[in-house]
Design a protein around this motif. Sequence first.
Motif, PDB file in Angstrom:
ATOM      1  N   THR A 126      71.032 -35.521  11.607  1.00  0.00           N
ATOM      2  CA  THR A 126      72.435 -35.189  11.327  1.00  0.00           C
ATOM      3  C   THR A 126      73.043 -36.192  10.353  1.00  0.00           C
ATOM      4  O   THR A 126      72.575 -37.321  10.204  1.00  0.00           O
ATOM      5  CB  THR A 126      73.288 -35.165  12.618  1.00  0.00           C
ATOM      6  OG1 THR A 126      73.344 -36.477  13.173  1.00  0.00           O
ATOM      7  CG2 THR A 126      72.740 -34.194  13.640  1.00  0.00           C
ATOM      8  N   ASP A 127      74.096 -35.735   9.718  1.00  0.00           N
ATOM      9  CA  ASP A 127      74.872 -36.593   8.826  1.00  0.00           C
ATOM     10  C   ASP A 127      76.262 -35.966   8.720  1.00  0.00           C
ATOM     11  O   ASP A 127      76.435 -34.781   9.011  1.00  0.00           O
ATOM     12  CB  ASP A 127      74.219 -36.656   7.429  1.00  0.00           C
ATOM     13  CG  ASP A 127      74.645 -37.895   6.644  1.00  0.00           C
ATOM     14  OD1 ASP A 127      73.869 -38.860   6.566  1.00  0.00           O
ATOM     15  OD2 ASP A 127      75.787 -37.891   6.113  1.00  0.00           O
ATOM     16  N   ILE A 128      77.218 -36.751   8.278  1.00  0.00           N
ATOM     17  CA  ILE A 128      78.572 -36.204   8.112  1.00  0.00           C
ATOM     18  C   ILE A 128      78.730 -35.535   6.741  1.00  0.00           C
ATOM     19  O   ILE A 128      79.614 -34.709   6.536  1.00  0.00           O
ATOM     20  CB  ILE A 128      79.623 -37.332   8.275  1.00  0.00           C
ATOM     21  CG1 ILE A 128      81.008 -36.734   8.501  1.00  0.00           C
ATOM     22  CG2 ILE A 128      79.624 -38.285   7.100  1.00  0.00           C
ATOM     23  CD1 ILE A 128      82.077 -37.748   8.837  1.00  0.00           C
TER      24      ILE A 128
ATOM     25  N   ARG B  17      70.123 -46.140  11.569  1.00  0.00           N
ATOM     26  CA  ARG B  17      69.820 -47.240  10.659  1.00  0.00           C
ATOM     27  C   ARG B  17      70.694 -47.190   9.415  1.00  0.00           C
ATOM     28  O   ARG B  17      70.899 -46.135   8.800  1.00  0.00           O
ATOM     29  CB  ARG B  17      68.343 -47.180  10.268  1.00  0.00           C
ATOM     30  CG  ARG B  17      67.412 -47.059  11.507  1.00  0.00           C
ATOM     31  CD  ARG B  17      65.958 -47.235  11.165  1.00  0.00           C
ATOM     32  NE  ARG B  17      65.558 -46.467  10.009  1.00  0.00           N
ATOM     33  CZ  ARG B  17      64.500 -46.736   9.267  1.00  0.00           C
ATOM     34  NH1 ARG B  17      63.739 -47.759   9.573  1.00  0.00           N
ATOM     35  NH2 ARG B  17      64.206 -45.972   8.236  1.00  0.00           N
ATOM     36  N   ASN B  18      71.219 -48.340   9.079  1.00  0.00           N
ATOM     37  CA  ASN B  18      71.990 -48.507   7.841  1.00  0.00           C
ATOM     38  C   ASN B  18      73.191 -47.580   7.769  1.00  0.00           C
ATOM     39  O   ASN B  18      73.532 -47.076   6.704  1.00  0.00           O
ATOM     40  CB  ASN B  18      71.062 -48.347   6.625  1.00  0.00           C
ATOM     41  CG  ASN B  18      69.847 -49.248   6.741  1.00  0.00           C
ATOM     42  OD1 ASN B  18      69.986 -50.463   6.842  1.00  0.00           O
ATOM     43  ND2 ASN B  18      68.659 -48.672   6.779  1.00  0.00           N
ATOM     44  N   VAL B  19      73.812 -47.360   8.894  1.00  0.00           N
ATOM     45  CA  VAL B  19      75.046 -46.570   8.935  1.00  0.00           C
ATOM     46  C   VAL B  19      76.144 -47.336   9.671  1.00  0.00           C
ATOM     47  O   VAL B  19      77.314 -47.290   9.266  1.00  0.00           O
ATOM     48  CB  VAL B  19      74.816 -45.163   9.540  1.00  0.00           C
ATOM     49  CG1 VAL B  19      74.291 -45.225  10.957  1.00  0.00           C
ATOM     50  CG2 VAL B  19      76.090 -44.338   9.514  1.00  0.00           C
TER      51      VAL B  19
ATOM     52  N   SER C  46      70.166 -40.156  13.314  1.00  0.00           N
ATOM     53  CA  SER C  46      71.616 -39.961  13.438  1.00  0.00           C
ATOM     54  C   SER C  46      72.408 -40.121  12.142  1.00  0.00           C
ATOM     55  O   SER C  46      73.612 -39.877  12.143  1.00  0.00           O
ATOM     56  CB  SER C  46      72.161 -40.900  14.510  1.00  0.00           C
ATOM     57  OG  SER C  46      71.989 -42.234  14.100  1.00  0.00           O
ATOM     58  N   ALA C  47      71.772 -40.545  11.066  1.00  0.00           N
ATOM     59  CA  ALA C  47      72.452 -40.604   9.755  1.00  0.00           C
ATOM     60  C   ALA C  47      71.370 -40.376   8.714  1.00  0.00           C
ATOM     61  O   ALA C  47      70.839 -41.300   8.115  1.00  0.00           O
ATOM     62  CB  ALA C  47      73.141 -41.941   9.541  1.00  0.00           C
ATOM     63  N   SER C  48      71.027 -39.104   8.530  1.00  0.00           N
ATOM     64  CA  SER C  48      69.779 -38.765   7.834  1.00  0.00           C
ATOM     65  C   SER C  48      69.887 -38.806   6.323  1.00  0.00           C
ATOM     66  O   SER C  48      68.887 -38.769   5.631  1.00  0.00           O
ATOM     67  CB  SER C  48      69.320 -37.378   8.258  1.00  0.00           C
ATOM     68  OG  SER C  48      70.264 -36.407   7.852  1.00  0.00           O
TER      69      SER C  48
ATOM     70  N   PHE D  53      60.222 -44.023   4.239  1.00  0.00           N
ATOM     71  CA  PHE D  53      59.620 -45.147   4.956  1.00  0.00           C
ATOM     72  C   PHE D  53      60.364 -46.464   4.730  1.00  0.00           C
ATOM     73  O   PHE D  53      59.758 -47.522   4.609  1.00  0.00           O
ATOM     74  CB  PHE D  53      58.129 -45.275   4.608  1.00  0.00           C
ATOM     75  CG  PHE D  53      57.341 -44.117   5.138  1.00  0.00           C
ATOM     76  CD1 PHE D  53      56.887 -44.104   6.450  1.00  0.00           C
ATOM     77  CD2 PHE D  53      57.093 -43.007   4.340  1.00  0.00           C
ATOM     78  CE1 PHE D  53      56.189 -43.008   6.955  1.00  0.00           C
ATOM     79  CE2 PHE D  53      56.403 -41.906   4.844  1.00  0.00           C
ATOM     80  CZ  PHE D  53      55.947 -41.919   6.155  1.00  0.00           C
ATOM     81  N   ARG D  54      61.701 -46.359   4.654  1.00  0.00           N
ATOM     82  CA  ARG D  54      62.520 -47.576   4.563  1.00  0.00           C
ATOM     83  C   ARG D  54      62.273 -48.392   5.839  1.00  0.00           C
ATOM     84  O   ARG D  54      62.246 -47.836   6.930  1.00  0.00           O
ATOM     85  CB  ARG D  54      63.982 -47.137   4.497  1.00  0.00           C
ATOM     86  CG  ARG D  54      64.949 -48.257   4.280  1.00  0.00           C
ATOM     87  CD  ARG D  54      66.339 -47.675   4.146  1.00  0.00           C
ATOM     88  NE  ARG D  54      67.252 -48.631   3.595  1.00  0.00           N
ATOM     89  CZ  ARG D  54      68.541 -48.370   3.365  1.00  0.00           C
ATOM     90  NH1 ARG D  54      69.038 -47.182   3.623  1.00  0.00           N
ATOM     91  NH2 ARG D  54      69.322 -49.293   2.849  1.00  0.00           N
ATOM     92  N   GLU D  55      62.116 -49.686   5.699  1.00  0.00           N
ATOM     93  CA  GLU D  55      61.771 -50.553   6.842  1.00  0.00           C
ATOM     94  C   GLU D  55      60.577 -49.933   7.576  1.00  0.00           C
ATOM     95  O   GLU D  55      60.679 -49.475   8.710  1.00  0.00           O
ATOM     96  CB  GLU D  55      62.986 -50.748   7.760  1.00  0.00           C
ATOM     97  CG  GLU D  55      64.100 -51.532   7.052  1.00  0.00           C
ATOM     98  CD  GLU D  55      65.478 -51.422   7.674  1.00  0.00           C
ATOM     99  OE1 GLU D  55      65.619 -51.824   8.823  1.00  0.00           O
ATOM    100  OE2 GLU D  55      66.403 -50.945   6.998  1.00  0.00           O
TER     101      GLU D  55
ATOM    102  N   LYS E  31      72.489 -44.203   0.152  1.00  0.00           N
ATOM    103  CA  LYS E  31      71.242 -44.849  -0.288  1.00  0.00           C
ATOM    104  C   LYS E  31      70.176 -44.788   0.825  1.00  0.00           C
ATOM    105  O   LYS E  31      70.425 -45.171   1.971  1.00  0.00           O
ATOM    106  CB  LYS E  31      71.532 -46.308  -0.632  1.00  0.00           C
ATOM    107  CG  LYS E  31      70.360 -47.042  -1.230  1.00  0.00           C
ATOM    108  CD  LYS E  31      70.717 -48.497  -1.442  1.00  0.00           C
ATOM    109  CE  LYS E  31      69.572 -49.387  -1.835  1.00  0.00           C
ATOM    110  NZ  LYS E  31      68.255 -49.069  -1.388  1.00  0.00           N
ATOM    111  N   THR E  32      69.006 -44.319   0.476  1.00  0.00           N
ATOM    112  CA  THR E  32      67.907 -44.244   1.442  1.00  0.00           C
ATOM    113  C   THR E  32      66.603 -44.124   0.669  1.00  0.00           C
ATOM    114  O   THR E  32      66.626 -43.940  -0.558  1.00  0.00           O
ATOM    115  CB  THR E  32      68.092 -43.025   2.385  1.00  0.00           C
ATOM    116  OG1 THR E  32      67.081 -43.047   3.393  1.00  0.00           O
ATOM    117  CG2 THR E  32      68.040 -41.691   1.658  1.00  0.00           C
ATOM    118  N   HIS E  33      65.483 -44.239   1.319  1.00  0.00           N
ATOM    119  CA  HIS E  33      64.205 -43.889   0.691  1.00  0.00           C
ATOM    120  C   HIS E  33      63.167 -43.622   1.767  1.00  0.00           C
ATOM    121  O   HIS E  33      63.390 -43.930   2.941  1.00  0.00           O
ATOM    122  CB  HIS E  33      63.732 -44.941  -0.333  1.00  0.00           C
ATOM    123  CG  HIS E  33      63.577 -46.325   0.218  1.00  0.00           C
ATOM    124  ND1 HIS E  33      62.472 -46.725   0.904  1.00  0.00           N
ATOM    125  CD2 HIS E  33      64.390 -47.408   0.181  1.00  0.00           C
ATOM    126  CE1 HIS E  33      62.594 -47.992   1.253  1.00  0.00           C
ATOM    127  NE2 HIS E  33      63.764 -48.434   0.836  1.00  0.00           N
TER     128      HIS E  33
END
Length: 280
Positions: free
Chosen positions: A138-140, A222-224, A105-107, A76-78, A72-74
């Motif tokens: 990066t992301d896993i 953020r949020n990871v 770091s968690a795109s 300009f979150r925060e 979950k992301t969007h």
Amino acid sequence: MSDNKHLHDRVKSILYSLTGITLSENKDIMIANRLHKLKRDTKYAGDIEELLDAVEEGEHTIEFINSFTTNKTHFFREDFHFTDLKNRVLPEFAKSGNQIKLYCSASSTGEEPYSMAMTILEAAEECGRNINATILATDIDTNVLQYAANGVYRYSKSSKEFPSWIKPQKYFKKRVQKTLASEEILIKVKPELQKMVTFKVMNLNDKSYPYNKNYFDVIFCRNVLIYFSNEDQNKILKKLFSHLKIGGTLYLGHSENPQDLISYVDRIGQNIFIKTKDFY
Ligand SMILES: C[S@@+](CC[C@H](N)C(=O)[O-])C[C@H]1O[C@@H](n2cnc3c(N)ncnc32)[C@H](O)[C@@H]1O
């Protein structure tokens, strides 16, 4: 022990060893749904236990990881983090002409690093100078990285995703096809934005990260961390922190905190931290 409990404990243990993600107790429905999806996606002929055997033997590990991440992301979150980046961090780099290295770091599907890129272009315009910037994202999860690199998103005019200082038409091209919901359209990131971001697969749970020490000026994490145990959050943060320059900025998600690093940072805003010294 019920069959389900055994199966779910196995999933949790495999997921933890591959990613460091700790699934909480009340995730039974989520695990059951994602296992079904994994079986469908892999077209695995055997039963779920056999599929998990295969994952443990190194088969279908990518699909397994991709099934259990939450993306979950969007854009300009925060958004106050992007405002801080634009008004406090970037003008200095516009003025000095020094290159700024940013790390996301968690795109996930790319909305966060593209928001960073738009922020850089806006700051450059406001300062009347180019900003020499690199953004590593990066992301896993390999599926979300592919989605991000493709750069096509759903957009609805009524959504409040973009802050008032961003005009989406400046950075996205409208795609002709309509998506299902009638007020939504598809938009594609313009090449000038796309070329600012490099996407790569990286596991935050790896023992060490392939970057130089004190390398990045800005790190978004953020949020990871919320998906990891307290102990593992601390380990990840320390690794990330070692790659941040002294004076660099760390942005954390709303329910994340710098833990053991608290004496090594100045908190200057809502989960905005400036590194004051190295943690050794
Ligand atoms: C909820 S999204 C957050 C996206 C973005 N940072 C934001 O704040 O909107 C979490 C992301 O973390 C990624 N992730 C989970 N475990 C990871 C790991 N061990 N290494 C790297 N990325 C991971 C997931 O694949 C997912 O895309």
